[in-house]
Design a protein around this motif. Structure first.
Motif, mmCIF file in Angstrom:
data_model
loop_
_atom_site.group_PDB
_atom_site.id
_atom_site.type_symbol
_atom_site.label_atom_id
_atom_site.label_comp_id
_atom_site.label_asym_id
_atom_site.label_seq_id
_atom_site.Cartn_x
_atom_site.Cartn_y
_atom_site.Cartn_z
ATOM 1 N N LEU A 140 0.828 -1.201 0.000
ATOM 2 C CA LEU A 140 0.000 0.000 0.000
ATOM 3 C C LEU A 140 0.867 1.257 0.000
ATOM 4 C CD1 LEU A 140 -2.708 -1.083 2.583
ATOM 5 C CD2 LEU A 140 -2.897 -1.005 0.088
ATOM 6 N N GLU A 164 1.024 6.831 3.992
ATOM 7 C CA GLU A 164 0.046 7.847 4.387
ATOM 8 C C GLU A 164 0.706 8.850 5.332
ATOM 9 O OE1 GLU A 164 -4.255 5.832 4.563
ATOM 10 O OE2 GLU A 164 -2.881 5.107 6.127
ATOM 11 N N THR A 177 -10.701 7.254 4.506
ATOM 12 C CA THR A 177 -10.303 6.039 3.787
ATOM 13 C C THR A 177 -9.094 5.353 4.412
ATOM 14 O OG1 THR A 177 -8.893 7.267 2.246
ATOM 15 C CG2 THR A 177 -11.199 6.919 1.587
ATOM 16 N N SER A 178 -8.550 5.913 5.476
ATOM 17 C CA SER A 178 -7.347 5.370 6.101
ATOM 18 C C SER A 178 -7.679 4.278 7.116
ATOM 19 C CB SER A 178 -6.570 6.482 6.803
ATOM 20 O OG SER A 178 -5.510 5.928 7.558
ATOM 21 N N ARG A 197 -12.115 -0.570 4.730
ATOM 22 C CA ARG A 197 -11.347 0.461 4.027
ATOM 23 C C ARG A 197 -10.000 -0.109 3.588
ATOM 24 N NH1 ARG A 197 -13.849 4.859 2.006
ATOM 25 N NH2 ARG A 197 -15.144 5.851 3.549
ATOM 26 N N ASP A 225 -10.497 -2.243 0.532
ATOM 27 C CA ASP A 225 -10.639 -1.356 -0.630
ATOM 28 C C ASP A 225 -9.265 -0.894 -1.119
ATOM 29 O OD1 ASP A 225 -13.405 -1.552 -0.395
ATOM 30 O OD2 ASP A 225 -13.628 0.415 0.582
ATOM 31 N N ALA A 226 -8.415 -0.484 -0.193
ATOM 32 C CA ALA A 226 -7.074 -0.005 -0.560
ATOM 33 C C ALA A 226 -6.236 -1.132 -1.166
ATOM 34 C CB ALA A 226 -6.374 0.581 0.671
ATOM 35 N N LYS A 253 -7.381 -1.757 -4.695
ATOM 36 C CA LYS A 253 -6.914 -0.652 -5.541
ATOM 37 C C LYS A 253 -5.430 -0.822 -5.873
ATOM 38 C CE LYS A 253 -6.827 4.389 -5.726
ATOM 39 N NZ LYS A 253 -7.136 5.627 -5.017
#
Length: 172
Positions: free
Chosen positions: A14, A17, A41-42, A72, A75-76, A79
């Motif tokens: 990932l 952040e 989203t974190s 979330r 989802d990450a 992606k």
């Protein structure tokens, strides 16, 4: 008939952040929800909020926050190219928010009596790395994360040793 070797799946890494970590580092522990609101989203922000509410004995809230962080995180991961399986290394720090949310969800599920969820998450983590539950349990206790509720939390510093990889098996 032969198929692809599922154990040779590429690692999912990932993105970092830094803005979330900076916000968490400068935010007083009771105000972590403001970081989540600014960075919804974190999974790291959600996992931190789940850990804090758990330390306050607010188990249903901790469960809900961990579940959001887990989703979330999924989802990450998707992606980033994850297809529901393959390594998600603990050694890659940006992956730790997802792993912490998963662990927090497992912990809260056990405490509210959600046995099926607890067992599924235990199998998930054991399949990823047999030592991951022990490592996260020792690294993320309330006394270590929130000793006497300090003025700020430092989620970017994790004392747990890195694991080789995180494998996701089955359906989520």
């Amino acid at each position: 008939m032969t198929g692809a070797n599922l154990l040779d799946q590429p690692e999912t890494l990932l993105p970092a952040e830094p803005e979330v970590i900076q916000a968490l580092n400068r935010t007083a522990t009771p105000d972590i929800a403001t970081v989540v609101a600014a960075h919804p989203t974190s999974s790291l922000a959600w996992a931190t909020l789940a850990d804090f509410t758990h330390s306050q004995g607010r188990l249903l809230e901790a469960y809900a926050y961990a579940r959001v962080g887990y989703h979330r995180g999924l989802d990450a991961l998707r992606k980033a190219g994850w297809r529901g399986q393959g390594p998600i290394p603990w050694a890659h720090e940006p992956n730790r928010g997802v792993l912490r949310a998963l662990f927090a969800l497992r912990r809260a599920a056990a405490e509210i009596g959600e046995t099926d969820e607890f067992e599924r998450l235990t199998a998930f983590l054991d399949g990823a790395d047999p030592s991951v539950i022990t490592r996260l349990r020792s690294a993320h206790t309330e006394t270590q994360m929130f000793p006497a509720i300090p003025p700020a939390v430092s989620p970017g510093v994790d004392p747990a040793p890195p694991t080789a990889a995180f494998f996701i098996q089955g359906e989520n």
